[in-house]
Scaffold this motif. Structure first.
Motif, mmCIF file in Angstrom:
data_model
loop_
_atom_site.group_PDB
_atom_site.id
_atom_site.type_symbol
_atom_site.label_atom_id
_atom_site.label_comp_id
_atom_site.label_asym_id
_atom_site.label_seq_id
_atom_site.Cartn_x
_atom_site.Cartn_y
_atom_site.Cartn_z
ATOM 1 N N PRO A 61 6.900 5.718 -2.452
ATOM 2 C CA PRO A 61 7.836 5.455 -1.342
ATOM 3 C C PRO A 61 8.390 6.756 -0.743
ATOM 4 C CG PRO A 61 8.289 3.995 -3.171
ATOM 5 C CD PRO A 61 7.280 4.988 -3.672
ATOM 6 N N ILE A 62 8.407 7.829 -1.536
ATOM 7 C CA ILE A 62 8.881 9.127 -1.049
ATOM 8 C C ILE A 62 7.752 9.909 -0.384
ATOM 9 C CG2 ILE A 62 9.902 11.355 -1.755
ATOM 10 C CD1 ILE A 62 11.807 9.010 -2.138
ATOM 11 N N VAL A 63 6.590 9.962 -1.015
ATOM 12 C CA VAL A 63 5.552 10.885 -0.525
ATOM 13 C C VAL A 63 4.503 10.226 0.372
ATOM 14 C CG1 VAL A 63 5.888 12.436 -2.478
ATOM 15 C CG2 VAL A 63 4.094 10.692 -2.613
ATOM 16 N N LEU A 64 4.452 8.891 0.368
ATOM 17 C CA LEU A 64 3.484 8.188 1.222
ATOM 18 C C LEU A 64 4.023 6.791 1.559
ATOM 19 C CD1 LEU A 64 0.538 8.605 2.350
ATOM 20 C CD2 LEU A 64 -0.267 7.392 0.323
ATOM 21 N N PRO A 65 5.162 6.748 2.260
ATOM 22 C CA PRO A 65 5.838 5.454 2.455
ATOM 23 C C PRO A 65 4.994 4.406 3.187
ATOM 24 C CG PRO A 65 6.946 7.211 3.703
ATOM 25 C CD PRO A 65 5.945 7.873 2.829
ATOM 26 N N SER A 66 4.007 4.841 3.969
ATOM 27 C CA SER A 66 3.186 3.864 4.695
ATOM 28 C C SER A 66 2.381 2.961 3.747
ATOM 29 C CB SER A 66 2.234 4.587 5.649
ATOM 30 O OG SER A 66 1.390 5.454 4.920
ATOM 31 N N ARG A 67 2.266 3.358 2.466
ATOM 32 C CA ARG A 67 1.567 2.517 1.488
ATOM 33 C C ARG A 67 2.226 1.134 1.353
ATOM 34 N NH1 ARG A 67 -0.473 -0.790 -0.629
ATOM 35 N NH2 ARG A 67 -1.509 -0.994 -2.639
ATOM 36 N N ILE A 68 3.543 1.092 1.561
ATOM 37 C CA ILE A 68 4.256 -0.171 1.370
ATOM 38 C C ILE A 68 4.277 -0.919 2.708
ATOM 39 C CG2 ILE A 68 6.479 -1.162 0.598
ATOM 40 C CD1 ILE A 68 6.266 1.945 -0.832
ATOM 41 N N HIS A 69 3.107 -1.386 3.093
ATOM 42 C CA HIS A 69 2.956 -2.074 4.377
ATOM 43 C C HIS A 69 3.180 -3.575 4.182
ATOM 44 C CE1 HIS A 69 -0.907 -3.336 2.859
ATOM 45 N NE2 HIS A 69 -1.145 -2.079 2.539
ATOM 46 N N SER A 70 3.182 -4.298 5.281
ATOM 47 C CA SER A 70 3.638 -5.688 5.206
ATOM 48 C C SER A 70 2.744 -6.572 4.337
ATOM 49 C CB SER A 70 3.752 -6.274 6.606
ATOM 50 O OG SER A 70 2.523 -6.135 7.274
ATOM 51 N N ARG A 71 1.442 -6.328 4.343
ATOM 52 C CA ARG A 71 0.571 -7.187 3.538
ATOM 53 C C ARG A 71 0.862 -6.996 2.047
ATOM 54 N NH1 ARG A 71 -5.413 -6.494 1.702
ATOM 55 N NH2 ARG A 71 -5.568 -8.452 0.567
ATOM 56 N N PHE A 72 1.131 -5.761 1.668
ATOM 57 C CA PHE A 72 1.447 -5.485 0.276
ATOM 58 C C PHE A 72 2.768 -6.145 -0.123
ATOM 59 C CE2 PHE A 72 3.435 -2.649 -2.942
ATOM 60 C CZ PHE A 72 2.571 -2.942 -3.985
ATOM 61 N N LEU A 73 3.751 -6.045 0.768
ATOM 62 C CA LEU A 73 5.042 -6.684 0.475
ATOM 63 C C LEU A 73 4.904 -8.195 0.358
ATOM 64 C CD1 LEU A 73 7.727 -4.772 2.513
ATOM 65 C CD2 LEU A 73 7.676 -5.221 0.050
ATOM 66 N N ASP A 74 4.086 -8.774 1.226
ATOM 67 C CA ASP A 74 3.844 -10.222 1.143
ATOM 68 C C ASP A 74 3.297 -10.595 -0.229
ATOM 69 O OD1 ASP A 74 4.677 -10.448 3.724
ATOM 70 O OD2 ASP A 74 2.674 -10.687 4.596
ATOM 71 N N LEU A 75 2.421 -9.750 -0.714
ATOM 72 C CA LEU A 75 1.804 -9.996 -2.015
ATOM 73 C C LEU A 75 2.873 -10.050 -3.119
ATOM 74 C CD1 LEU A 75 -0.882 -10.175 -3.549
ATOM 75 C CD2 LEU A 75 -0.941 -7.679 -3.581
#
Ligand SMILES: *Cc1c(COP(=O)(O)O)cnc(C)c1O
Ligand code: SF4
Length: 334
Positions: free
Chosen positions: A195-209
Motif C-alpha cells: 500500500p506504501i510502495v505500489l498502492p495501485s495493486r489494491i484495485h477494485s477487483r482485488f477489494l471485491d475479492l
C-alpha cells in the motif's frame, strides 16, 4: 470484469516492470550522480536493487541523506561483519512447521506465499531467507492445509513474505477459498509494504475479492511505513478504500538510523497515520541481520524517543516498541 477494472488490475504489474532496477537509474532520476559516490555497493544478485517510481517520486531531489533513499541505497558498509549479526536473526528457520507456514506464536500462524517484494529494503530481516521456504503454488500447499486443519487453536493466518500482495488475484482467489474451508480460521491479516510502495495493486477487483468474504473473515492490514514522507496522496486514497470496506488498519515501522530515529519524525508519522485511519502498532528494534548493522539505533536511544512520544501524543498514537527474539512466542516489549 469491466474494461476499466482490467486496466487497473494490469496497471500495477506494468508499474512493477517499470520500477528502478539499478541505483544509477534511481539516482539520475533524483538528480544525483552514482559516479561521484565511492561509498555505493556493487550489487550482487542475491538481494538486487528494486524501487518503484511512485516511491522514488517522494524522495527529495539532490539529497544523499533523503530518508526514503536511505532505506533502499546499497552501501559498501553492508559488507562489514558485525558481531551479533547473522543471516537468520529471528529464528525463522526453526519455526517452520509445514511448507511455507511459520508457527512461532500460539494462536496465529504466518503463511509465506511468495519471496517477492515490490521494493528491496536494505534493512530487511528476511533478506537472506531461502526462497525455497515460501510457497510457489496456487493456494495452500498440502502440508500447510493439513497443519491448519489439525491445529484448531490457530484462528488467524498472517500473510507475510516477501510481500503477499505480489501474488496475482487468481492466486488469492484460490487461497481465500481454501482458507474459508477451514472453520477455525476467522481472521486474515495481511503484512505488506505494497500500500506504501505500489498502492495501485489494491484495485477494485482485488477489494471485491476480499469483501466477498467480509462475513467470513475479519480483514486486518498491517502496512509498513517508516517515515511520514512515504505517505503520499495515492497512499492516502488506497487507505481510504480499505477504511470504507471496514478493514482494520495498523502500521509497523522499523527504527532506523538516519531515517526515523527522532521523536519529531515519529510524532509526525503517527499524526499522519491517524489522519488516514491507520493505528501505529509496532516500532521494531532492528533485527540483527547481516548487512543492516549501519541502520541500528541503540535501545537506550529508542527508549528515550519513546518517552518523548508518550509525552507528546495520545496513547493510541504511540506504537509499541518491541524486539523479536529467536524462539520466543511473543514480541519482547522494550
Ligand atoms: C510478529 C510475528 C507475529 C505476529 O505477532 P503479533 O504480536 O500478533 O502482531 C506472528 N508470528 C511471527 C513469527 C512474528 O514474528
Ligand atoms: S519483506 Fe518488507 S522489509 Fe523486506 S524487502 Fe520486502 S518490503 Fe522490504
Amino acid at each position: 470484469m469491466t474494461e476499466n477494472q482490467q486496466t487497473t488490475s494490469a496497471k500495477w504489474q506494468e508499474e512493477l516492470r517499470d520500477a528502478f532496477k539499478s541505483p544509477a537509474e534511481l539516482l539520475d532520476f533524483i538528480g544525483l550522480d552514482a559516479k561521484s559516490a565511492p561509498f555505493l555497493l556493487e550489487l550482487s544478485s542475491d538481494f538486487p536493487f528494486l524501487v518503484t517510481r511512485t516511491f522514488a517520486r517522494r524522495m527529495a531531489r539532490n539529497n544523499w541523506h533523503d530518508p526514503l533513499l536511505a532505506q533502499v541505497l546499497p552501501l559498501k558498509v553492508e559488507n562489514d561483519k558485525k558481531p551479533g549479526f547473522g543471516s537468520d536473526p529471528v529464528g525463522d528457520l526453526n519455526a517452520l512447521s509445514a511448507d511455507s507456514l511459520l508457527h512461532k506464536y500460539q494462536s496465529r500462524v504466518l503463511h509465506l506465499p511468495t519471496p517477492a517484494c515490490a521494493i528491496h529494503c536494505r534493512y530487511c530481516f528476511r533478506r537472506h531467507f531461502p526462497a525455497t521456504h515460501t510457497s510457489h503454488q496456487k493456494g495452500l500447499p498440502t502440508a500447510a492445509h493439513e497443519y491448519l486443519n489439525k491445529h484448531s487453536n490457530i484462528d488467524e493466518v498472517i500473510l507475510s513474505g516477501g510481500d503477499p500482495l505480489m501474488l496475482s488475484d487468481d492466486h488469492f482467489e484460490q487461497l481465500f477459498l481454501e482458507l474459508a474451508a477451514i472453520p477455525s480460521i476467522v481472521r486474515i491479516r495481511i503484512h505488506t509494504r505494497i500500500p506504501i510502495v505500489l498502492p495501485s495493486r489494491i484495485h477494485s477487483r482485488f477489494l471485491d475479492l476480499l469483501n466477498h468474504y467480509s462475513q467470513r473473515f475479519t480483514w486486518i492490514w498491517v502496512i509498513h511505513c517508516n517515515h511520514p514522507s512515504e505517505l503520499s496522496a495515492d497512499v492516502c486514497q488506497t487507505m481510504q478504500l480499505l477504511r470504507q470496506a471496514s478493514h482494520l488498519l495498523f502500521n509497523q515501522s522499523v527504527l532506523l538510523r538516519g531515517v526515523n530515529d527522532s521523536a519529531d519524525i515519529l510524532e509526525q508519522l503517527s499524526l499522519r497515520l491517524i489522519q488516514m485511519g491507520v493505528i501505529p502498532y509496532y516500532l521494531h528494534q532492528l533485527d540483527k541481520v547481516d548487512g543492516a548493522a549501519h541502520f541500528e539505533v541503540p535501545e537506550s536511544i529508542g527508549a528515550s524517543i519513546m518517552e518523548s512520544l508518550r509525552q507528546r501524543l495520545p496513547g493510541y498514537m504511540v506504537p509499541k516498541y518491541v524486539r523479536e527474539e529467536a524462539g520466543k512466542p511473543f514480541k519482547t516489549p522494550l
